[in-house]
Write a protein that holds these residues in place. Structure first.
Motif, PDB file in Angstrom:
ATOM      1  N   ALA A 327       0.836  -1.203   0.000  1.00 17.39           N
ATOM      2  CA  ALA A 327       0.000   0.000   0.000  1.00 17.39           C
ATOM      3  C   ALA A 327       0.869   1.251   0.000  1.00 17.39           C
ATOM      4  N   GLY A 340       8.808   4.740 -11.245  1.00 17.15           N
ATOM      5  CA  GLY A 340       8.994   3.321 -11.452  1.00 17.15           C
ATOM      6  C   GLY A 340       8.063   2.510 -10.570  1.00 17.15           C
ATOM      7  N   THR A 341       8.036   1.218 -10.808  1.00 21.11           N
ATOM      8  CA  THR A 341       7.184   0.333 -10.027  1.00 21.11           C
ATOM      9  C   THR A 341       8.014  -0.828  -9.489  1.00 21.11           C
ATOM     10  N   ASP A 346       3.304  -3.931  -9.138  1.00 16.09           N
ATOM     11  CA  ASP A 346       2.811  -4.473 -10.413  1.00 16.09           C
ATOM     12  C   ASP A 346       1.814  -5.608 -10.157  1.00 16.09           C
ATOM     13  N   ARG A 349      -1.520  -4.349  -9.082  1.00 12.96           N
ATOM     14  CA  ARG A 349      -2.317  -3.773 -10.176  1.00 12.96           C
ATOM     15  C   ARG A 349      -2.938  -4.848 -11.058  1.00 12.96           C
ATOM     16  N   GLY A 352      -6.464  -5.910 -10.217  1.00 18.75           N
ATOM     17  CA  GLY A 352      -7.593  -5.068 -10.600  1.00 18.75           C
ATOM     18  C   GLY A 352      -8.304  -4.443  -9.414  1.00 18.75           C
TER      19      GLY A 352
ATOM     20  N   PHE B 163      -1.844   7.609   4.338  1.00 21.31           N
ATOM     21  CA  PHE B 163      -2.718   7.472   3.180  1.00 21.31           C
ATOM     22  C   PHE B 163      -3.742   8.599   3.100  1.00 21.31           C
ATOM     23  N   ASP B 307       3.317   5.436 -16.421  1.00 22.14           N
ATOM     24  CA  ASP B 307       3.919   6.300 -15.413  1.00 22.14           C
ATOM     25  C   ASP B 307       4.971   7.183 -16.094  1.00 22.14           C
ATOM     26  N   THR B 309       8.032   7.197 -16.000  1.00 21.79           N
ATOM     27  CA  THR B 309       9.259   6.554 -16.486  1.00 21.79           C
ATOM     28  C   THR B 309       9.008   5.763 -17.767  1.00 21.79           C
ATOM     29  N   LYS B 311       6.683   3.295 -18.055  1.00 23.11           N
ATOM     30  CA  LYS B 311       6.160   1.950 -17.804  1.00 23.11           C
ATOM     31  C   LYS B 311       4.647   1.967 -18.026  1.00 23.11           C
ATOM     32  N   LEU B 313       1.182   1.108 -17.244  1.00 18.26           N
ATOM     33  CA  LEU B 313       0.536   0.616 -16.035  1.00 18.26           C
ATOM     34  C   LEU B 313      -0.701  -0.193 -16.371  1.00 18.26           C
ATOM     35  N   THR B 360      -5.231   4.940 -12.166  1.00 14.81           N
ATOM     36  CA  THR B 360      -4.206   4.043 -11.628  1.00 14.81           C
ATOM     37  C   THR B 360      -4.357   2.616 -12.142  1.00 14.81           C
ATOM     38  N   SER B 361      -5.580   2.220 -12.454  1.00 17.13           N
ATOM     39  CA  SER B 361      -5.797   0.819 -12.842  1.00 17.13           C
ATOM     40  C   SER B 361      -6.441   0.662 -14.207  1.00 17.13           C
ATOM     41  N   LYS B 363      -9.582   0.783 -14.619  1.00 19.94           N
ATOM     42  CA  LYS B 363     -10.939   0.252 -14.423  1.00 19.94           C
ATOM     43  C   LYS B 363     -11.981   1.348 -14.625  1.00 19.94           C
TER      44      LYS B 363
END
Lengths: 437, 580
Positions: A327, A340-341, A346, A349, A352, B163, B307, B309, B311, B313, B360-361, B363
């Motif tokens: 988190a 970066g990740t 990853d 993600r 979902g 958070f 992102d 860089t 990548k 996502l 972020t996803s 969805k």
């Protein structure tokens, strides 16, 4: 000439394993350009049959029964050493150091806190059986059956005495480690004790470099300090030492009565032999009473301070939980604070799931760590305060005796006792007498 | 007896010597293991970084065979080195184990031979000694408590992540704040698609032929008519041809291509061909960024998030849109949502919809079904009296939604035809364009159908066909593709002036400070004073065709030409944006 021959013999002994190590590289590995065909992917190992677990449990019980007999009845260091080596080979190298009662603390804890977790029977048995034996016969598990203790025991070549005061301070580490291990198993989502098992890498001949270095360091220290992990870190040892105080029939230095000859005074490499006490000088009693009263008052303060400190660390402690770590990483990535990740982010993600759900979970875990951290801190405060109180109470001993808590039931002290020598002589005589008849 | 003692001494010395040999060997192999470990920790990452850099480089120069050979060689070298070090570690560990076994066995043997029988010495004051030991032990416990307390204190100094978005020690949110977005150019025509820069220090003089005033120029290999988007020192846009879809990121300081991100797509149904009008191209929609990630959509229906860089996502295909000229609506963002106007065909087949994806996803956060035909306009999120409204334009409606949940707020039936110019929000009014026909000003304060109640005024002169309007809040400027510039008052729709620029335009007009920037198809930037009359301030030629609208950020203008990306302006940055 004889010296040269002896040296040559030992050097040869050194060279043999080294030659074996090198033999594998007589043929060069395949070059990338050679058209080398990789073999088919090996099949994953099949699950170990359950019956093997029952065999492990049965073997543990047999080892402990045998150890009880050898240490209390036969009073034989050699036999105990041989049994210890056998246990090291089986429970350590053959069974890869798993399962062991030390790690089983976490299985038991998780069972208590997670209703969805069912503890394996072997784990439960490995946790309970040594406790039961300890309750009756002292720490015979440490002396004869524990592979972690055994691997340290065999490397002890020149034991140095650790000062009593240093030992008292260092022992706090083991209690803290036990508390942390229980806390993280209960709510932390990680088995801390297994994760940082220093010797499992040696048993499995592979492992994380950091852990291997930790294990190698402990073994290097163990050349001169007897069983450093057992004495200053082992969380299961904490439970055993306190149970061992209740044991009725445990190791005694002398088979009959102590003649206070002082020959056994420095016999124990683990500092477990206690000397007879003498009366305190006049005036010391009043000071001791005041000191005891002060520490009794200090005890709740230490518990409260430890609890507060543990509570304040809740976010840091919670980071041990993989969900919280994920988190935090996902949050940093999503808020542009890192670029970066990671594999974990990853992987998250690909599930979902909404990140808000992840944060919610992490926040809930942190709140559990608020209570857990407070309890851990309070426990450490209780232990520290308890030790101060214990060190302020006058003990009365008329003879030399093995400390019930610290004695690892290794049997080294037996040979130093003249009464023991006498017993052995009588035994030998009796045997030879029978033989002569 | 004497001979036995002498023999014992010999054994003892031999064992001691062997112990020493074992210790020396153990030390040597430990040292070799450490050397191996440190070597792989120091050299490994450097080489892997070099390899990664070469891989990035080869994406820019796909035909560079020398580079490919270099990559293969370095890759082989890294793999060989890794295997060698692994073998070496295994060998050294085996040797160390052997040495340690000898050390322990010989040491134990030597210790056993050297062991002397105990000879206890007299102890004077045992009671005193025991008291001293207890006292020292108590202090030791106190020391242990102190060490634990210090450890806990040090642990509290370590960083942790809250958070709570925006209001914590880290100051982070999953999307950039409105203030941060105002200072950037986060989407087509900047914040809210207004075409207005908050920076006034924009250059007014350059020349593409001589290079004067041009900071850098970088060739762009992949074609696309979409416009550049800027976040700090990163320039984003997309490019595509029938077989490739890419998001490109350039360094704003040097113009160097930082990364390209591929967006995959599914195969076409058998027998179908994917062809689009040349004027639209395969990458008409402009990308958008929320300050954390960048998003792109293509006429194939593929949408993806990257992102910073490079990548990828996430990626998803929304289904190939049925759009007669080719899909061209650009993306908008609201907080962490990517907003997509996906109207298509005649609007009667149920395919038209407005989508909000989680950035972020990927969805779907919400979706609004719409019975509206294809549109080529780009939606905007306008700040209407402190409340955001998502404003969309598609024949025949201007529809406003709550961007957080897709709930419809109001609609006005006032436009029609093939709609390309995007709406803007200026002077408290939503200004929507019906090409060649009319500009409609709507008060965005109503609810439900506001067609009869909230239309403030309409104008019919100089209505553009492609370019979107621009306004400073007082005046609104319209520019048609043939170069007719028309100025209206925002408040009442009264025409102020019109001016023939005698040039062709595809890029929408922009305002930076008090200057109006009009970039022609031939790459000539007409710069005029913002005000009630046309006053030319300058003309700057780039020497290259320009379809995309330029981006204005802090003393620089980024222009995407047909073949090159240009950065106009000096090196000085850091002006304070005017956020009024």
């Amino acid at each position: 000439m004889t010296r040269i021959a002896c040296t040559a013999m030992f050097t040869l002994a050194l060279a043999v394993p080294c030659l074996g190590a090198g033999s594998e590289m007589r043929f060069p590995p395949p070059e990338f350009e050679s058209g080398y065909q990789f073999p088919e992917t090996a099949r994953p190992p099949t699950a170990r049959p359950v019956v093997h677990e029952y065999i492990d449990v049965a073997l543990l019980a047999v080892v402990l029964l045998l150890a009880s007999y050898l240490i209390l009845q036969r009073r034989s260091r050699r036999a105990i050493f041989a049994l210890m080596i056998a246990a090291l080979l089986y429970f350590g190298f053959w069974r890869d150091g798993c399962i062991c009662p030390i790690g089983a603390i976490q299985n038991v804890t998780l069972t208590a806190f997670d209703s969805t977790y069912a503890i394996p029977l072997a784990a439960a048995a490995f946790f309970v059986i040594p406790l039961a034996f300890t309750l009756f016969h002292g720490r015979i598990f440490c002396g004869a059956a524990c592979p972690l203790g055994a691997i340290q025991d065999v490397v002890l070549i020149h034991p140095l005495r650790v000062p009593h005061w240093l030992e008292s301070g260092l022992r706090l580490l083991a209690y803290t480690y036990l508390g942390a291990g229980v806390l993280f198993a209960a709510i932390g989502g990680t088995f801390l004790i297994c994760r940082y098992d220093p010797f499992v890498g040696f048993f499995r001949m592979t492992g994380n470099w950091n852990i291997l270095i930790l294990g190698a360091s402990l073994l290097a220290i163990g050349l001169f300090v007897g069983r450093p992990y057992c004495r200053f870190l082992c969380p299961y040892g904490v439970i055993l030492r306190n149970l061992s105080r209740l044991s009725k029939r445990r190791v005694t230095i002398t088979p009959t009565e102590c003649i206070t000859c002082r020959l056994c005074e420095d016999a124990c490499p683990f500092g477990a032999i206690r000397t007879p006490t003498e009366d305190w000088p006049e005036g010391e009693y009043q000071i001791a009473k005041r000191r005891l009263a002060f520490f009794l008052v200090l005890l709740p303060i230490l518990i409260a301070a430890g609890g507060w400190g543990g509570y304040a660390l809740k976010e840091r402690l919670a980071r041990m939980h993989p969900r919280v770590r994920t988190a935090e990483r996902v949050f940093l990535e999503e808020t542009g604070q890192v670029t970066g990740t990671t594999n974990a982010s990853d992987a998250f993600r690909t599930t979902g799931q909404a990140s808000a759900m992840l944060y919610q979970d992490a926040t809930a875990i942190r709140s559990r760590f608020a209570l857990g951290g407070a309890l851990l801190g309070g426990f450490v405060g209780l232990v520290a305060g308890g030790k101060l109180i214990a060190l302020s109470v006058r003990r009365r001993r008329a003879e030399y005796e093995a400390d019930p808590a610290d004695c690892l039931a290794c049997g080294r002290c037996y040979q130093y006792c003249p009464k023991e020598q006498e017993r052995r002589k009588q035994r030998r005589d009796a045997r030879s007498g029978r033989g002569n008849r | 007896m004497k001979a036995e003692t002498a023999n014992m001494n010999l054994w003892h010395q031999a064992a001691r010597t062997t112990t020493l040999v074992g210790a020396v060997f153990s030390g040597i192999f430990t040292g070799l293991l450490v050397w191996n470990l440190v070597g792989s920790a120091l050299i490994g990452p450097t080489r892997e970084n070099d390899l990664a850099a070469l891989k990035v480089q080869v994406q820019k120069e796909p035909g560079n065979q020398e580079l490919l050979v270099q990559i293969r060689q370095l890759d082989l070298q890294i793999r060989r080195d890794r295997i060698w070090r692994w073998d070496f570690a295994r060998e050294a560990a085996s040797m160390l184990l052997g040495s340690a076994v000898v050390l322990v066995v010989a040491g134990t043997f030597a210790g056993g031979l050297a062991k002397k029988p105990p000879r206890p010495q007299p102890v004077a004051e045992r009671g005193e000694l025991q008291m001293r030991e207890a006292r020292q032990a108590r202090w030791s416990v106190v020391g242990g408590i102190a060490v634990l307390a210090v450890g806990m204190g040090l642990l509290t100094l370590t960083r942790w992540v809250s958070f709570v978005q925006g209001g914590n020690g880290d100051g982070g949110t999953p999307y950039a704040s409105l203030e941060a977005r105002q200072a950037q150019w986060p989407r087509f025509r900047g914040l809210a698609g207004a075409g207005v820069s908050t920076h006034a220090n924009t250059p007014t003089s350059w020349n593409g032929k001589t290079g004067a005033g041009i900071l850098w120029k970088t060739p762009v290999a992949v074609p696309g008519h979409n416009s550049p988007v800027v976040w700090e020192d990163r320039i984003f846009f997309s490019g595509a041809d029938p077989n490739l879809r890419q998001v490109l990121c350039f360094d704003g300081k040097s113009g160097q291509l930082l990364w390209t991100g591929d967006v995959p797509t599914g195969p076409l149904p058998a027998g179908e061909e994917f062809e689009l009008m040349e004027d639209t191209g395969y990458a008409a929609p402009t990308v958008a960024t929320d300050g954390r990630r960048v998003y792109a959509i293509f006429p194939t229906g593929d949408v993806a998030g990257f992102d910073f860089t490079g990548k990828r996502l996430w990626h998803k295909n929304l289904g190939r849109p049925d759009s007669s000229y080719g899909y061209a609506s650009s993306l908008e963002t609201y907080q962490n949502l990517v907003l997509i106007d996906y109207d298509q065909s005649d609007g009667k087949d149920g395919k038209s919809r407005f989508l909000a994806l989680d950035g972020t996803s990927g969805k779907v956060a919400w979706e609004a079904k719409r019975a509206l035909p294809s549109t080529w306009t780009t939606p905007i999120v306008a700040d209407v009296a402190g409340k955001p409204q998502l404003i969309t334009v598609a024949d025949p409606n201007v529809v406003a939604y709550d961007p957080a949940n897709g709930k419809e707020l109001w609609r006005a039936e006032c436009v029609g035809g093939d709609l390309a110019p995007s709406p803007i929000y200026a002077g408290g009014l939503v200004l929507a364009i019906q090409p060649y026909s009319q500009m409609v000003a709507i008060k965005p304060t109503g609810q439900g159908d506001v067609t009869k109640t909230h239309i403030a005024w309409k104008a019919e002169d100089g209505i553009p066909d492609i370019c979107s309007p621009v306004s400073n809040g007082t005046y609104v400027y319209l520019l048609d593709s043939e170069g007719l510039l028309t100025c209206y008052q925002v408040a009442d729709g009264k025409k102020v002036y019109e001016h023939e620029l005698k040039d062709q335009f595809r890029a929408s007009p922009s305002i930076a400070g008090d200057k109006l920037y009009l970039l022609s198809l031939k790459g000539v930037m007409h710069i005029a004073q913002v005000g009630p009359e046309y006053k030319e301030l300058g003309r700057c030629e780039l020497g290259e065709d320009c379809f995309a609208s330029p981006a204005f950020v802090d003393g620089r203008i980024y222009i995407r030409g047909a073949k090159n990306l240009y950065c106009i302006g000096g090196t000085s940055v850091g002006s304070t944006p005017d956020t009024k």
